[in-house]
Design a protein around this motif. Structure first.
Motif, PDB file in Angstrom:
ATOM      1  N   MET A  13       0.849  -1.173   0.000  1.00 49.51           N
ATOM      2  CA  MET A  13       0.000   0.000   0.000  1.00 49.51           C
ATOM      3  C   MET A  13       0.895   1.236   0.000  1.00 49.51           C
ATOM      4  N   GLU A  14       0.592   2.159  -0.885  1.00 49.24           N
ATOM      5  CA  GLU A  14       1.466   3.323  -0.967  1.00 49.24           C
ATOM      6  C   GLU A  14       1.014   4.435  -0.009  1.00 49.24           C
ATOM      7  N   TYR A  15       1.873   5.408   0.153  1.00 42.37           N
ATOM      8  CA  TYR A  15       1.704   6.484   1.136  1.00 42.37           C
ATOM      9  C   TYR A  15       0.376   7.217   0.971  1.00 42.37           C
ATOM     10  N   GLN A  16       0.003   7.589  -0.254  1.00 40.31           N
ATOM     11  CA  GLN A  16      -1.238   8.333  -0.500  1.00 40.31           C
ATOM     12  C   GLN A  16      -2.464   7.519  -0.078  1.00 40.31           C
ATOM     13  N   VAL A  31      -5.092   8.660   2.786  1.00 39.19           N
ATOM     14  CA  VAL A  31      -6.523   8.830   2.510  1.00 39.19           C
ATOM     15  C   VAL A  31      -7.364   7.969   3.453  1.00 39.19           C
ATOM     16  N   LYS A  32      -6.933   6.759   3.736  1.00 29.34           N
ATOM     17  CA  LYS A  32      -7.676   5.894   4.670  1.00 29.34           C
ATOM     18  C   LYS A  32      -7.669   6.476   6.081  1.00 29.34           C
ATOM     19  N   GLU A  89     -14.716  10.452   9.779  1.00 28.75           N
ATOM     20  CA  GLU A  89     -15.843   9.689  10.335  1.00 28.75           C
ATOM     21  C   GLU A  89     -15.866   9.796  11.849  1.00 28.75           C
ATOM     22  N   SER A  90     -14.710   9.770  12.463  1.00 30.08           N
ATOM     23  CA  SER A  90     -14.597   9.918  13.914  1.00 30.08           C
ATOM     24  C   SER A  90     -15.100  11.289  14.344  1.00 30.08           C
ATOM     25  N   LEU A 104      -2.829  16.342   1.048  1.00 32.44           N
ATOM     26  CA  LEU A 104      -3.748  15.903  -0.001  1.00 32.44           C
ATOM     27  C   LEU A 104      -3.852  16.960  -1.090  1.00 32.44           C
ATOM     28  N   PRO A 105      -4.201  16.547  -2.310  1.00 34.27           N
ATOM     29  CA  PRO A 105      -4.311  17.524  -3.401  1.00 34.27           C
ATOM     30  C   PRO A 105      -5.525  18.454  -3.237  1.00 34.27           C
TER      31      PRO A 105
END
Length: 155
Positions: free
Chosen positions: A1-4, A8-9, A16-17, A98-99
């Motif tokens: 799994m990459e950094y971005q 995002v997760k 959500e929290s 993030l973009p």
């Protein structure tokens, strides 16, 4: 799994929290509002029932109303601090990687509108809690004062 993807997760989880936290804040405020209203009605009923005779029930109800109103004010301050300082700051730090930064844009939009609209929902809730505190305080001081004066004048 990459950094971005990981970022995002984590960002999604944190958003959500925050939403659950805000929902819990509204539920807590509803609880305090309901409890305050019940205590106001009970205090008014006790005053009406006993008339000019000051009762310990009225004093006790007004004292409970004071305590609930004070706790409500403290609770609102705590939730506001946590939402603004803790959650919003963390989300802004996430978004800096993030973009697209929707939370920051939303905050800027609210800030811009805030210049035009002065009454905000949390301020109105806080005002209601403060006014209820003052009402319960007035009832408590008047009734407790009468009881104290009556006690000392009879002895």
């Amino acid at each position: 799994m990459e950094y971005q993807e990981i970022l995002v997760k984590q960002y999604t989880s944190y958003i959500e929290s925050k939403d659950r936290f805000v929902e819990r804040t509204f539920l807590t405020n509803r609880f305090y509002l309901l409890l305050t209203c019940v205590l106001m009605v009970a205090t008014a009923a006790a005053i009406e029932f006993y008339g000019d005779n000051v009762s310990y029930i009225t004093i006790a109800l007004s004292f409970c109303g004071l305590a609930v109103s004070f706790l409500w004010l403290l609770n609102q301050d705590s939730y506001l601090y946590l939402i603004k300082a803790k959650l919003a700051d963390v989300i802004e730090k996430f978004e800096s990687h993030l973009p697209f930064q929707p939370h920051i844009l939303e905050f800027e939009g609210i800030k811009e509108r805030g210049k035009k609209m002065r009454v905000v929902f949390p301020e109105a809730q806080k005002m209601f809690a403060f006014v209820s505190f003052l009402l319960f305080f007035a009832v408590f001081v008047c009734n407790a004062g009468v009881k104290i004066i009556t006690f000392f004048s009879s002895h």
